[in-house]
Design an enzyme around this catalytic site. Structure first.
Site, mmCIF file in Angstrom:
data_model
loop_
_atom_site.group_PDB
_atom_site.id
_atom_site.type_symbol
_atom_site.label_atom_id
_atom_site.label_comp_id
_atom_site.label_asym_id
_atom_site.label_seq_id
_atom_site.Cartn_x
_atom_site.Cartn_y
_atom_site.Cartn_z
ATOM 1 N N GLY A 1 1.187 2.326 2.380
ATOM 2 C CA GLY A 1 0.266 2.090 3.502
ATOM 3 C C GLY A 1 0.672 0.868 4.304
ATOM 4 O O GLY A 1 -0.179 0.072 4.722
ATOM 5 N N ALA A 2 1.978 0.735 4.537
ATOM 6 C CA ALA A 2 2.532 -0.511 5.102
ATOM 7 C C ALA A 2 2.016 -0.845 6.508
ATOM 8 O O ALA A 2 2.113 -1.993 6.939
ATOM 9 C CB ALA A 2 4.061 -0.425 5.123
ATOM 10 N N SER B 1 -13.378 -3.172 8.723
ATOM 11 C CA SER B 1 -13.939 -4.521 8.585
ATOM 12 C C SER B 1 -13.882 -5.297 9.901
ATOM 13 O O SER B 1 -14.875 -5.917 10.311
ATOM 14 C CB SER B 1 -13.241 -5.298 7.462
ATOM 15 N N TYR C 1 -17.589 5.285 -0.539
ATOM 16 C CA TYR C 1 -16.399 4.433 -0.373
ATOM 17 C C TYR C 1 -16.233 3.550 -1.618
ATOM 18 O O TYR C 1 -15.135 3.442 -2.185
ATOM 19 C CB TYR C 1 -16.499 3.560 0.894
ATOM 20 N N ILE D 1 -4.344 -4.921 6.287
ATOM 21 C CA ILE D 1 -3.989 -5.922 5.276
ATOM 22 C C ILE D 1 -2.494 -5.839 4.951
ATOM 23 O O ILE D 1 -1.802 -6.853 4.840
ATOM 24 C CB ILE D 1 -4.830 -5.722 3.993
ATOM 25 N N VAL E 1 -12.854 -8.180 4.721
ATOM 26 C CA VAL E 1 -11.664 -8.917 5.179
ATOM 27 C C VAL E 1 -11.674 -8.995 6.707
ATOM 28 O O VAL E 1 -11.735 -7.969 7.387
ATOM 29 C CB VAL E 1 -10.375 -8.217 4.705
ATOM 30 N N LYS F 1 -13.104 3.369 -4.624
ATOM 31 C CA LYS F 1 -12.345 2.187 -5.064
ATOM 32 C C LYS F 1 -12.467 1.976 -6.577
ATOM 33 O O LYS F 1 -11.489 1.622 -7.239
ATOM 34 C CB LYS F 1 -12.821 0.930 -4.321
#
Ligand code: NDP
Length: 344
Positions: A7-8, A216, A165, A12, A199, A169
């Site tokens: 997920g580059a 976020s 969600y 984040i 974040v 996680k």
């Protein structure tokens, strides 16, 4: 030394990749399409230390096999950040649970099959969502720490989108720890987990700011674009925040330091509420003064009495660096958004 980052192109993950390249690591990043690979490669200035591979969907239990077949002998560290972070879903199982859970399974399977003797460290991007308990979140006196676990099961987690969600996680994180418990002796790698709260902070690249942002940052984006006469509940959103640059730094330390093996790093820099965001925007950004709601300045902290709090002293001691302040995080995020607005 080569690091695989799934997920580059995520919000984040781009900070993680940026930091890895700055520290001279070779990075193999996975993204979902050639177009995303081309865009990211250009954004990082066609850095020869960055290789991008397409992994279309982490719901596929063999999603990472091809990447490992190609680079297995090289990959020493794995940072699995890819997971859906959206509340805009209809089918909780298909759109949240399966990609989150299968994603971690697929990565663990590929490491076990192709990198059992070569991958040394595995860092999973989990979340506060895997720590908190929805049924206790509003109970004053509740304290969540690095040892707390979201107790929801597959059924319970389907009661609302927020729960779903969070469920995605915790299912993914449990899978990783269970793997270590059951098969830890068959692989070389050691696991560390990063569990951030909300974040915030700027994107690595200004051009990634858009009208609708990642889940976020959309909270700040929405605040910046709320007109002054709108009545907004001061605690419309409240919880804890952490700066994206600190989260990225923790991901690197998580695989660089031996004492972080087996740890859950609860990344929390303090509490905030919608009122606190408006206070910073009004006080620190002159062009927004009078343009966004004022509310009742200075009263944001009252939300601290509403429900659960977080105690992450252990993480702070382990990491040993000071987290970015709320003011700086919000100012940097908002200024990048305003820059984007000005360029259109
Ligand atoms: P982003 O949405 O920016 O990044 C998510 C990444 O995961 C993207 O690269 C996305 O690809 C990829 N992805 C999602 N679903 C799939 C799929 N089915 N197959 C392949 N790739 C997929 O979010 P963040 O950067 O905010 O989140 C990154 C990680 O951090 C996630 O694991 C998230 O749960 C976690 N986290 C985030 C927090 C926050 O406040 N931002 C707080 C706590 C944890 P694409 O962009 O192409 O869809």
């Amino acid at each position: 030394m080569t690091v695989l980052v799934s997920g580059a192109n995520g919000y984040i993950a781009e900070h993680i990749v940026n930091e890895l390249l700055n520290q001279d690591y070779k990075v193999i990043g996975t993204v979902r399409s050639e177009a995303k690979a081309d865009k990211l490669f250009k954004q990082f200035g066609s850095n020869p230390n960055l290789i991008l591979e397409v992994v279309e969907d982490i719901s596929d239990l063999h999603a990472f096999d091809e990447v490992f077949k190609k680079y297995a002998s090289e990959i020493k560290y794995v940072l699995h950040t890819a997971s859906p972070f959206t509340l805009d879903v209809e089918d909780y199982v298909k759109e949240l649970f399966i990609p989150a859970l299968h994603g971690v399974k697929a990565m663990l399977h590929a490491v076990e099959k192709y990198g059992a003797t070569t991958v040394e460290r595995f860092v999973l991007t989990s979340s506060y969502a895997a720590i908190m308990d929805f049924d206790k979140e509003m109970v004053p006196g509740t304290i969540f720490t690095e040892t707390s676990w979201n107790p929801d099961n597959w059924e319970k987690a389907q009661e609302s989108v927020g729960r779903a969600y969070n469920g995605s996680k915790v299912f993914a994180e449990r899978e990783a720890w269970n793997f270590i418990e059951e098969k830890g002796d068959r692989v070389k790698f050691k696991l560390s987990v990063v569990n951030p709260v909300y974040v915030f902070g700027p994107h690595v690249f200004d051009e990634d700011v858009s009208v609708k942002m990642n889940t976020s940052c959309e909270i700040i984006n929405k605040a910046v674009h709320t007109s002054a006469n709108t009545i907004v509940h001061p605690f419309e959103t409240f919880g804890s925040f952490v700066d994206v640059r600190d989260v990225a730094r923790a991901h690197l330390l998580a695989f660089q330091r031996k004492d972080l093996i087996g740890k859950r790093l609860l990344m929390d820099a303090g509490r905030f509420s919608t009122q606190d965001i408006f206070d910073v925007l009004n006080q620190e950004i002159p062009v927004l003064k009078g343009k966004v709601p004022v509310g009742k300045p200075g009263t944001g902290g009252q939300h601290n009495n509403i429900g659960a709090t977080v105690d992450n002293r252990l993480t702070c001691e382990l990491l040993g660096f000071e987290f970015t302040s709320f003011k700086k995080t919000i100012v940097d995020t908002a200024q990048q958004i305003l820059k984007h607005d000005g360029s259109h």
